[in-house]
Design a protein around this motif. Structure first.
Motif, mmCIF file in Angstrom:
data_model
loop_
_atom_site.group_PDB
_atom_site.id
_atom_site.type_symbol
_atom_site.label_atom_id
_atom_site.label_comp_id
_atom_site.label_asym_id
_atom_site.label_seq_id
_atom_site.Cartn_x
_atom_site.Cartn_y
_atom_site.Cartn_z
ATOM 1 N N ASP A 18 -27.720 11.005 33.235
ATOM 2 C CA ASP A 18 -26.310 10.694 32.563
ATOM 3 C C ASP A 18 -26.065 9.566 32.178
ATOM 4 O O ASP A 18 -24.671 9.684 30.723
ATOM 5 C CB ASP A 18 -25.483 10.727 33.480
ATOM 6 N N LEU A 19 -27.483 9.004 31.777
ATOM 7 C CA LEU A 19 -26.836 7.674 30.901
ATOM 8 C C LEU A 19 -26.390 7.903 29.243
ATOM 9 O O LEU A 19 -25.769 7.098 29.013
ATOM 10 C CB LEU A 19 -27.806 6.706 30.699
ATOM 11 N N MET A 20 -26.889 8.807 28.383
ATOM 12 C CA MET A 20 -26.259 8.838 27.044
ATOM 13 C C MET A 20 -25.157 9.497 27.401
ATOM 14 O O MET A 20 -24.156 8.886 26.406
ATOM 15 C CB MET A 20 -27.723 10.255 26.866
ATOM 16 N N ASN A 21 -24.912 10.210 27.998
ATOM 17 C CA ASN A 21 -23.065 10.974 28.393
ATOM 18 C C ASN A 21 -22.226 9.745 28.353
ATOM 19 O O ASN A 21 -21.468 9.628 27.581
ATOM 20 C CB ASN A 21 -23.062 11.633 29.040
ATOM 21 N N ILE A 22 -23.052 8.967 29.603
ATOM 22 C CA ILE A 22 -21.978 7.350 29.625
ATOM 23 C C ILE A 22 -21.872 6.555 28.544
ATOM 24 O O ILE A 22 -20.826 6.077 28.367
ATOM 25 C CB ILE A 22 -22.261 6.770 30.615
ATOM 26 N N LEU A 23 -22.883 6.713 27.928
ATOM 27 C CA LEU A 23 -22.823 5.169 26.213
ATOM 28 C C LEU A 23 -21.943 6.403 25.589
ATOM 29 O O LEU A 23 -20.806 5.094 25.208
ATOM 30 C CB LEU A 23 -24.844 5.585 25.489
ATOM 31 N N GLU A 24 -21.912 7.407 25.488
ATOM 32 C CA GLU A 24 -21.856 7.831 24.095
ATOM 33 C C GLU A 24 -19.300 7.986 24.887
ATOM 34 O O GLU A 24 -18.675 7.609 23.914
ATOM 35 C CB GLU A 24 -21.670 9.235 24.459
ATOM 36 N N GLU A 25 -19.522 7.880 25.674
ATOM 37 C CA GLU A 25 -18.184 8.348 25.927
ATOM 38 C C GLU A 25 -17.529 6.673 26.732
ATOM 39 O O GLU A 25 -16.555 6.432 26.115
ATOM 40 C CB GLU A 25 -17.916 8.379 27.943
ATOM 41 N N ASN A 26 -18.797 5.417 26.371
ATOM 42 C CA ASN A 26 -18.162 3.905 27.293
ATOM 43 C C ASN A 26 -17.790 3.774 25.293
ATOM 44 O O ASN A 26 -16.758 3.409 25.085
ATOM 45 C CB ASN A 26 -19.719 2.858 26.870
ATOM 46 N N ILE A 27 -18.308 4.796 24.252
ATOM 47 C CA ILE A 27 -17.860 4.024 22.763
ATOM 48 C C ILE A 27 -16.781 5.305 22.869
ATOM 49 O O ILE A 27 -15.643 4.479 21.378
ATOM 50 C CB ILE A 27 -18.953 4.359 21.652
ATOM 51 N N ILE A 28 -16.854 6.082 22.351
ATOM 52 C CA ILE A 28 -15.462 6.918 22.418
ATOM 53 C C ILE A 28 -14.323 6.386 22.523
ATOM 54 O O ILE A 28 -13.549 6.594 21.951
ATOM 55 C CB ILE A 28 -15.600 8.259 23.001
ATOM 56 N N GLN A 29 -14.301 6.264 24.742
ATOM 57 C CA GLN A 29 -13.281 5.250 24.500
ATOM 58 C C GLN A 29 -12.495 4.001 23.902
ATOM 59 O O GLN A 29 -11.393 3.341 24.382
ATOM 60 C CB GLN A 29 -13.408 4.984 26.333
ATOM 61 N N PHE A 30 -14.110 3.126 23.393
ATOM 62 C CA PHE A 30 -13.494 2.152 22.763
ATOM 63 C C PHE A 30 -12.538 2.582 21.920
ATOM 64 O O PHE A 30 -11.952 1.404 21.381
ATOM 65 C CB PHE A 30 -14.970 0.615 22.864
ATOM 66 N N LYS A 31 -13.306 2.898 21.152
ATOM 67 C CA LYS A 31 -13.178 3.926 19.862
ATOM 68 C C LYS A 31 -11.680 4.181 19.996
ATOM 69 O O LYS A 31 -10.425 3.885 18.687
ATOM 70 C CB LYS A 31 -13.376 4.919 18.530
ATOM 71 N N GLU A 32 -10.904 5.337 20.627
ATOM 72 C CA GLU A 32 -9.953 5.360 20.606
ATOM 73 C C GLU A 32 -9.022 4.434 21.104
ATOM 74 O O GLU A 32 -7.303 4.318 21.229
ATOM 75 C CB GLU A 32 -9.797 7.270 22.474
#
Length: 232
Positions: A98-112
C-alpha cells in the motif's frame, strides 16, 4: 527565478531552464551531495516564486535533514514543506503493497490543499522507498510508470533522488529503469585524479533543454553549493 539560477554557476551548465512538469532523476553514489543539490535547488527557487513545494524524506528525520542542510549553508524556504516519511520504514513494513498508494495520496492531498501554486516535489530517496516495497522488477516498473504519470498530470515538476552504489566515476553511465522513465538525469559523482578528489555534476539528459554534457565541479561554499568549470 529559473531552476538553473538557484545554485551558483548552474546557469552556465544550462542554456535554457529545466522544463516545468518534468521528472528529473538526481543520481550518484553516497556522499555526492544529491540531497543538498535537490534541496537547495527547490528551496531557492520557491523562495523567489509565488509557488510551493513538497520535499519527502525517507532517509532521515526532518530535524536531521535540516541540520545537514544548514551545515552546508542552505536555508529552508517557508514555501517548501518537509514531509517526514522516515518512520514509514518501520511502521509500514507489513503494508508495503500500500505504500506507493499512501505516498501518492499524500502528494495529491498536499496539492489539493495548496492548489495550483503547488508546483514541485522531491522524493529522497527512491532506494529507501524501494526497500519498503515487495515487488519484482516488472511490477515495480509498472507502479513507477503509473506514479510518475500521475505527478505529470498534476503538473508537478518532480525530482527523484537515486543512490547508485556501484557508481564511482564518470566512466560508469549506469542507471536502471528510472532513467528511461525520467525526462532528465543529473549525475553527481566523485572524480579521483592522483591524490585529489573532486565532486562533480553533469547533465546526462534533459528533454527540451539546451545544456552542456561535460562534467562540472560541485563544491560546498559558505552560502551553499556552487558549480564551476574544472580540469578533469
Amino acid at each position: 527565478m529559473r531552476f538553473v539560477d538557484t545554485i551558483d554557476g548552474l546557469n552556465d551548465v544550462f542554456e535554457t531552464d529545466i522544463p516545468k512538469n518534468s521528472v528529473v532523476l538526481v543520481t550518484g553514489s553516497a556522499g555526492t551531495l544529491k540531497s543538498g543539490f535537490t534541496f537547495q535547488l527547490l528551496s531557492n527557487y520557491l523562495e523567489e516564486q509565488d509557488e510551493y513545494g513538497l520535499y519527502i524524506t525517507f532517509e532521515q528525520s526532518k530535524e536531521n535533514h535540516l541540520l545537514n542542510m544548514e551545515s552546508m549553508g542552505m536555508k529552508l524556504s517557508n514555501k517548501l514543506h518537509i514531509s517526514d516519511f522516515s518512520d514509514y520504514r518501520v511502521m509500514y513494513d507489513e503494508f508495503s503493497d500500500d505504500l506507493m498508494n499512501i505516498l501518492e495520496e499524500n502528494i495529491i492531498q498536499f496539492k489539493e490543499h495548496i492548489g495550483d501554486k503547488c508546483t514541485c516535489i522531491a522524493i529522497d530517496s527512491l532506494g529507501a522507498l524501494y526497500s519498503l516495497l515487495d515487488n519484482d522488477a516488472h511490477d515495480l516498473r509498472k507502479k513507477m510508470y503509473k506514479f510518475l504519470e500521475t505527478l505529470r498530470r498534476e503538473k508537478l515538476t518532480t525530482f527523484l533522488i537515486l543512490e547508485e552504489e556501484n557508481k564511482s566515476d564518470m566512466s560508469d553511465p549506469s542507471t536502471g529503469m528510472e532513467g528511461y522513465l525520467a525526462d532528465g538525469i543529473i549525475e553527481l559523482g566523485l572524480h579521483l585524479k592522483g591524490n585529489v578528489a573532486n565532486r562533480y555534476m553533469r547533465v546526462r539528459k534533459m528533454r527540451a533543454t539546451a545544456h552542456s554534457m561535460e562534467p562540472w565541479i560541485l563544491a560546498v561554499s559558505e552560502n551553499g553549493l556552487k558549480v564551476y568549470k574544472g580540469n578533469f
